[in-house]
Scaffold this motif. Sequence first.
Motif, PDB file in Angstrom:
ATOM      1  N   ASN A  75      19.676  25.645  39.535  1.00 55.17           N
ATOM      2  CA  ASN A  75      18.671  24.845  40.253  1.00 55.17           C
ATOM      3  C   ASN A  75      18.999  23.443  40.464  1.00 55.17           C
ATOM      4  O   ASN A  75      18.301  22.765  41.153  1.00 55.17           O
ATOM      5  CB  ASN A  75      17.472  25.121  39.208  1.00 55.17           C
ATOM      6  N   GLU A  76      20.191  22.874  40.213  1.00 56.47           N
ATOM      7  CA  GLU A  76      20.455  21.692  40.585  1.00 56.47           C
ATOM      8  C   GLU A  76      21.496  21.644  41.736  1.00 56.47           C
ATOM      9  O   GLU A  76      22.514  22.095  41.601  1.00 56.47           O
ATOM     10  CB  GLU A  76      21.149  20.792  39.369  1.00 56.47           C
ATOM     11  N   TYR A  77      21.022  21.268  43.010  1.00 58.66           N
ATOM     12  CA  TYR A  77      21.876  21.403  44.478  1.00 58.66           C
ATOM     13  C   TYR A  77      21.967  20.300  45.058  1.00 58.66           C
ATOM     14  O   TYR A  77      21.068  19.320  44.975  1.00 58.66           O
ATOM     15  CB  TYR A  77      21.025  22.200  45.218  1.00 58.66           C
ATOM     16  N   ASN A  78      23.150  20.093  45.520  1.00 64.22           N
ATOM     17  CA  ASN A  78      23.915  18.963  46.306  1.00 64.22           C
ATOM     18  C   ASN A  78      24.543  19.433  47.587  1.00 64.22           C
ATOM     19  O   ASN A  78      25.227  20.494  47.122  1.00 64.22           O
ATOM     20  CB  ASN A  78      24.366  17.846  45.620  1.00 64.22           C
ATOM     21  N   SER A  79      24.815  18.679  48.533  1.00 59.67           N
ATOM     22  CA  SER A  79      25.748  19.091  49.428  1.00 59.67           C
ATOM     23  C   SER A  79      26.390  17.950  49.927  1.00 59.67           C
ATOM     24  O   SER A  79      25.713  16.853  49.694  1.00 59.67           O
ATOM     25  CB  SER A  79      25.183  19.884  50.643  1.00 59.67           C
ATOM     26  N   ILE A  80      27.486  17.841  50.190  1.00 59.43           N
ATOM     27  CA  ILE A  80      28.527  16.664  50.953  1.00 59.43           C
ATOM     28  C   ILE A  80      28.583  16.905  52.078  1.00 59.43           C
ATOM     29  O   ILE A  80      29.498  18.033  52.610  1.00 59.43           O
ATOM     30  CB  ILE A  80      29.632  16.544  49.975  1.00 59.43           C
ATOM     31  N   ASP A  81      28.288  16.160  53.212  1.00 60.99           N
ATOM     32  CA  ASP A  81      28.654  16.340  54.548  1.00 60.99           C
ATOM     33  C   ASP A  81      28.336  15.041  55.243  1.00 60.99           C
ATOM     34  O   ASP A  81      27.205  14.408  54.944  1.00 60.99           O
ATOM     35  CB  ASP A  81      27.649  17.492  55.257  1.00 60.99           C
ATOM     36  N   LEU A  82      29.145  14.653  56.118  1.00 59.74           N
ATOM     37  CA  LEU A  82      28.894  13.479  56.969  1.00 59.74           C
ATOM     38  C   LEU A  82      27.584  13.419  57.794  1.00 59.74           C
ATOM     39  O   LEU A  82      26.978  12.455  58.001  1.00 59.74           O
ATOM     40  CB  LEU A  82      30.305  13.216  57.558  1.00 59.74           C
ATOM     41  N   ASN A  83      27.375  14.715  58.126  1.00 63.16           N
ATOM     42  CA  ASN A  83      26.109  14.887  58.906  1.00 63.16           C
ATOM     43  C   ASN A  83      24.779  14.631  58.333  1.00 63.16           C
ATOM     44  O   ASN A  83      23.744  14.462  58.819  1.00 63.16           O
ATOM     45  CB  ASN A  83      26.124  16.080  60.000  1.00 63.16           C
ATOM     46  N   GLN A  84      24.747  14.418  56.930  1.00 65.52           N
ATOM     47  CA  GLN A  84      23.825  14.325  56.021  1.00 65.52           C
ATOM     48  C   GLN A  84      22.668  15.280  55.996  1.00 65.52           C
ATOM     49  O   GLN A  84      21.414  14.938  55.775  1.00 65.52           O
ATOM     50  CB  GLN A  84      23.189  12.848  56.244  1.00 65.52           C
ATOM     51  N   GLU A  85      22.887  16.434  56.908  1.00 60.97           N
ATOM     52  CA  GLU A  85      21.879  17.399  57.128  1.00 60.97           C
ATOM     53  C   GLU A  85      21.504  17.873  55.462  1.00 60.97           C
ATOM     54  O   GLU A  85      22.255  17.967  54.692  1.00 60.97           O
ATOM     55  CB  GLU A  85      22.171  18.587  57.735  1.00 60.97           C
TER      56      GLU A  85
END
Length: 191
Positions: A75-85
Motif C-alpha cells: 500500500n505504500e507506493y512511490n516512483s522515481i522519475d525525472l518527468n515527475q509523472e
Amino acid sequence: IQSLLELKKLGYLKNKNSIVDFGSQEIHLKLADFENILERAGIQNKVSDIIKKEWNWPSYPRVSTQEFYKILDINEYNSIDLNQENNSIPLDYNEPLKDKALFNNFDIVTDFGAIEHAFNVAEGYRSMHKLCKVEGLIIIDQCLNHGNGYYLYNTRFFEGIAVANNYKIIYKSYLLTLPTKTKNGTNYQFH
C-alpha cells in the motif's frame, strides 16, 4: 505482473508493504487480460470499480502500477522519475541520490525498464541499493534484446551486480513477447 505474481506465490511478498518504481510505471495490457492473469493466480474480485473506470490502455491516461500493488496488499507506493509523472520523486538516474531520508526506506525497489535510459547505469543501480531495506527485494525486468535504452543487458551483468553486493538471486526468468495478440488486443507473452 507475472513476475510479481510468481514472487507472491513463492511467499517473497509477505510483509512487504512499501515499494518504489524506477520510472513512473503503468500497466500495459487490456483490462480483460489483466483480470484473467489475476484469476489464474487465484486473485479474484480485487479489481476495483475505480480501476475499471480509469482503465484506458493503450490510450492515455493509463493506470499506474500503484493500483496493481494495492491488489497485492502493498500500500505504500512511490516512483522515481525525472518527468515527475504519477507524483514521482524527481531524480536524474545519472546523478547520485542525495535525499538520505529515502535511504533504506522501501521493502521492494523495481526497475521495469527505466535505468537503461541513463548513461551512468552504475549510479542508477547504486540508487536502487540505497533505497532498499535490508532483506528487501530489488526487482529488475530489462530487455535483453531490442531494448529502447542506451544499453542492452545480459544475465551475467545482473549476476555480477549480485555478487558484488552479496545479493542472493531468488528468481530469474525470461518473458517472451510475441507479435500476435489475445482476443482482447494485448500482445501474447509467455513467462
